[in-house]
Design an enzyme around this catalytic site. Structure first.
Site, PDB file in Angstrom:
ATOM      1  CB  SER A 171       3.355  28.191  16.556  1.00  0.00           C
ATOM      2  OG  SER A 171       2.473  28.888  15.781  1.00  0.00           O
TER       3      SER A 171
ATOM      4  CG  HIS B 251       0.127  24.524  14.810  1.00  0.00           C
ATOM      5  ND1 HIS B 251       1.151  24.570  14.251  1.00  0.00           N
ATOM      6  CD2 HIS B 251       0.113  25.522  15.792  1.00  0.00           C
ATOM      7  CE1 HIS B 251       1.829  25.659  14.402  1.00  0.00           C
ATOM      8  NE2 HIS B 251       1.212  26.497  15.589  1.00  0.00           N
TER       9      HIS B 251
ATOM     10  CG  ASP C  20       1.173  22.187  11.492  1.00  0.00           C
ATOM     11  OD1 ASP C  20       0.044  23.178  11.535  1.00  0.00           O
ATOM     12  OD2 ASP C  20       2.214  22.649  12.334  1.00  0.00           O
TER      13      ASP C  20
END
Length: 349
Positions: A42, A181, A147
């Site tokens: 991320s 994620h 995700d």
């Protein structure tokens, strides 16, 4: 009532005892800084790319888990009116809508060709290392089908950016899996496909090993456990002169005994994601991502630098990929990039 004379020794003890337990700087290990690799999830994935592009002369490879192309959040409006108080809002909007979600595609965002040109301009101005030193890097990309934070289509743009700056397709490993994620592991974290703290997914996949093997080549078998060599260090020595850095007071590092005994170990920098730093999840990322067990047997020091949250500008403790520290957040002189480079240099002493 206790007299000042009786209080004085207690005060002295408080000061000396507190300093005794203060975190120390990183050890000088004579590590080989020219064999540095980076990875992240991320915001950590964005920072991994930013550091790789800025310092490609020393970085030999990168692992990007759920992160869009380099420079994606830098908006045209911010560049035309580079006043931090307003530009950061434009950048953040573009980051959320166009570099995580795909809501600005009709506006051509992310524009990979424009980002490639921007990187070439940075290199020409000496703000990042020459792109010629980037094209030899190995790159590992991972996108999870579950995700919903950074969509798989954004990861396709990341792949296109590396191609645009000249990284050969044969040097890029692009893995698509079923994760949410999260960093993917063999056994740690939530069930595969679930997005929740500490953003680790048990997908029965050794992402750490695959990534390090792609970057460095064949590896010795991993250790049974890699947590025992995890140390806490003070980040303060690496923040001197950086007024708007957003860094936490302390970081952690995995230092194998073999790297204390002999020089030449490689360095891998693992950038945590938003809400994945120690402030939020303790050492779950540093202990659970799977890097340490491989590092223990392959003479790799793993550096886990840390960001702190800020209520107004960075509530989730993200790395700066949209300009919350300053608008120059992509170059070698960016505060967070500078701090991490100093940490690597310290390990190389």
């Amino acid at each position: 009532m206790m007299t000042m004379r009786r209080l004085a020794p207690l005060a002295l003890c408080f000061m000396t005892c507190a300093s005794a337990f203060a975190a120390e700087p990183l050890p000088g290990l004579k590590a080989d800084a020219t064999q540095t690799s980076v990875s992240g999830l991320s915001s950590g994935a964005y920072m991994a790319k930013q550091f790789q592009v800025a310092h490609s002369k020393i970085v030999v490879g990168a692992g990007v888990v759920a992160g869009g192309p380099w420079g994606c959040a830098e908006s045209a409006a911010a560049r035309m009116a580079p006043i931090w108080a307003t530009a950061i809002g434009y950048n953040l909007t573009q980051a959320l809508q166009g570099c995580m979600q795909d809501r600005l595609a009709s506006w051509g965002i992310p524009d990979v060709d424009a980002l490639t040109r921007r990187a070439r301009d940075f290199a020409a101005d000496g703000r990042i290392d020459p792109l010629a030193s980037l094209v030899t890097d190995k790159v590992y990309l991972y996108s999870g089908s579950a995700d919903t934070v950074i969509l798989p289509v954004i990861m396709d743009k990341t792949r296109a950016f590396y191609a645009g700056v000249g990284v050969p397709e044969a040097q890029v490993a692009f893995k698509r899996g079923a994760a949410g994620h999260a960093i993917v592991t063999m056994t740690e974290g939530a069930a595969c496909g679930v997005t929740t703290e500490p953003f680790l997914n048990d997908c029965d996949y050794d992402q750490a090993g695959e990534m390090l093997r792609h970057i460095y080549g064949p590896l010795a078998a991993k250790a049974a456990d890699g947590a025992e060599a995890l140390i806490e260090f003070s980040q303060a020595p690496y923040l001197e002169g950086l007024s708007t850095h957003g860094m936490a007071d302390k970081g952690v590092a995995f230092v194998p005994d073999a790297c204390r005994r002999a020089s030449g170990c490689r360095v891998h920098v693992a950038f945590h994601g938003c809400a994945q730093g120690r402030e939020f999840v303790g050492d779950a990322h540093a202990k659970g991502a799977g890097l340490n067990a491989w590092a223990a047997t392959n003479r790799i020091v793993v550096l886990y630098p840390q960001i702190k949250s800020a209520a107004l500008t960075n509530p989730k403790g993200c790395w700066d990929w949209w300009g919350y520290t300053q608008l120059d957040y992509l170059s070698k002189d960016a505060p967070q990039i500078t701090a991490v480079r100093r940490m690597i240099d310290a390990l190389a002493r």
